[in-house]
Design an enzyme around this catalytic site. Structure first.
Site, PDB file in Angstrom:
ATOM      1  N   CYS A   1       3.948   0.914  10.844  1.00  0.00           N
ATOM      2  CA  CYS A   1       4.840   1.579   9.880  1.00  0.00           C
ATOM      3  C   CYS A   1       5.629   2.688  10.617  1.00  0.00           C
ATOM      4  O   CYS A   1       6.516   3.056   9.985  1.00  0.00           O
ATOM      5  CB  CYS A   1       4.140   1.997   8.677  1.00  0.00           C
TER       6      CYS A   1
ATOM      7  N   GLN B   1      -6.868   1.011   4.916  1.00  0.00           N
ATOM      8  CA  GLN B   1      -7.429   0.470   6.067  1.00  0.00           C
ATOM      9  C   GLN B   1      -9.191   0.438   5.936  1.00  0.00           C
ATOM     10  O   GLN B   1     -10.111  -0.208   6.647  1.00  0.00           O
ATOM     11  CB  GLN B   1      -7.506   1.476   7.097  1.00  0.00           C
TER      12      GLN B   1
ATOM     13  N   GLY C   1       0.842  -1.096   0.112  1.00  0.00           N
ATOM     14  CA  GLY C   1       0.048   0.088   0.132  1.00  0.00           C
ATOM     15  C   GLY C   1       0.878   1.239   0.169  1.00  0.00           C
ATOM     16  O   GLY C   1       0.478   2.216  -0.529  1.00  0.00           O
TER      17      GLY C   1
ATOM     18  N   THR D   1       9.056  -7.527 -13.100  1.00  0.00           N
ATOM     19  CA  THR D   1       8.323  -9.077 -12.900  1.00  0.00           C
ATOM     20  C   THR D   1       7.333  -9.019 -11.730  1.00  0.00           C
ATOM     21  O   THR D   1       7.904  -8.721 -10.853  1.00  0.00           O
ATOM     22  CB  THR D   1       9.325 -10.046 -13.063  1.00  0.00           C
TER      23      THR D   1
END
Length: 386
Positions: free
Chosen positions: A329, A181, A71, A243
């Site tokens: 985070c 969220q 995200g 990739t």
């Protein structure tokens, strides 16, 4: 172990594990044109369709739903991609809030250093200050970026109203929603909330870590209001070269498929668990930080009576109960939580606040055990301080 830190990450569901294991049998590069590559490509496109359907979007291709590594990358792509696409124009103002995730706030700081003007809207009590927005919104605004659900307080912001007002004032503005969220926790679609760009993530919905996605509206692509930030072989419609993570994407697709099918039941269950926790804490020394406006079902912020959050986390962890002090985070940051301060907490309150976050995998027994341990911890740690 009792796990109540689902805003940080969720447990892989059984069906997701099985789907990912099956995908390991094919090791082809999805950009290759031989049989193995074609099978890998089909896996990705099936997952893309499932994620898009859960997002309330149909008929997407690689340039409309771009798979990313997380995200945070989706947020970076949305913000840098749209800001730099418009850099040649006169518009240079960006509007966001004072309570955004670090993957948005830290990008804003970089854009400020690059010469953009950033306005941070107040979110006192978990409600966006609309009067401040209206006084800031004009034809010089190129981007409005708002999170849907605050990851620390559970406040469910009225992004639909703000984005709609932004579009009426300036039809050329790009609207971005960090819905990491909110995805499969609250009902929405990009069109319904007037969002041009929407960031989502797999590991918040019982999918794997290391994969996210950015939805880009057809109109945004047509008008070239976003540019790629990662260049290379042109994968993902040219917007995110490299990739693809086939195994992770397959897991994301399955998690989205299951989340969409079980959405109503899961949300009802999570709501009930949160309400039960609130009822059990009512009348105790633990203060519930309830948003003044709408709230998401899965996040509950509570402030302890004079006990540092880290102290309580250690106390509960020794009893195999997992909650958090805020965003995973920013857990190692030495700075006070901007989300909690923006919500209206004082410094000492923010430093004594913990987050409990639920999933449909949790039970009533989990909640009872947590509350008993939390209140026991308050009593024990308070006596130790004395």
């Amino acid at each position: 172990m009792i796990y109540l830190d689902n805003s940080a990450t969720t447990e892989l569901s059984l069906s997701v594990k099985q789907k990912m294991i099956q995908s390991l049998e094919n090791y082809g590069n999805p950009s290759s044109t031989h049989a193995q590559g074609i099978v890998a490509r089909k896996m990705i496109e099936e997952a893309r369709d499932n994620v898009a359907a859960a997002l309330g979007v149909s008929k997407v291709n690689a340039e409309n739903l771009v798979f990313t590594s997380c995200g945070s990358e989706a947020n970076n792509m949305a913000l840098f991609g749209s800001a730099y696409a418009k850099a040649k124009h006169r518009a240079n103002r960006i509007i966001t809030t004072d309570s955004e995730h670090p993957s948005v706030e830290n990008v804003m700081k970089k854009l400020e250093a690059d010469g953009f003007e950033v306005i941070r809207l107040r979110t006192l009590g978990g409600v966006i200050d609309e009067s401040q927005f209206l006084s800031s919104m004009n034809e010089n605004v190129l981007l409005v970026s708002l999170m849907m659900v605050n990851n620390e307080t559970g406040a469910w912001y009225d992004v639909k109203k703000v984005f709609s007002m932004a579009k009426r004032i300036n039809p050329d503005v790009v609207t971005h929603c960090d819905a990491v969220q909110g995805f499969l926790k609250v009902p929405f679609s990009p069109k319904a909330i007037s969002a041009d760009l929407v960031s989502i993530s797999a590991h918040k919905i019982h999918g794997p870590k290391g994969v996210g996605a950015l939805y880009i509206s057809p109109e945004t692509i047509k008008t070239k209001r976003i540019v790629p930030c990662l260049l290379g072989g042109g994968q993902e419609g040219g917007y995110r070269s490299g990739t693809e993570n086939v195994i992770g994407i397959v897991g994301f697709g399955e998690a989205a498929k299951q989340g969409r099918a079980n959405f109503a039941i899961d949300v009802q269950r999570i709501n009930a668990l949160r309400d039960m926790c609130c009822d059990m804490l009512e009348g105790t020394e633990v203060k519930i930080n309830a948003p003044r406006g709408a709230r998401a079902p899965h996040v509950l912020s509570v402030t302890l009576p004079g006990i540092k959050s880290e102290t309580m986390l250690n106390f509960l962890s020794q009893r195999e109960i997992c909650i958090s002090a805020g965003s995973a985070c920013s857990a190692h940051s030495k700075h006070m939580s901007t989300a909690l301060l923006g919500f209206g907490l004082k410094d000492f309150e923010a430093d004594t606040t913990v987050r409990i976050s639920f999933s449909a995998f949790n039970t009533e027994d989990d909640v009872k055990t947590l509350v008993d341990a939390l209140l026991f911890g308050v009593d024990t740690l308070t006596r130790i301080k004395k």
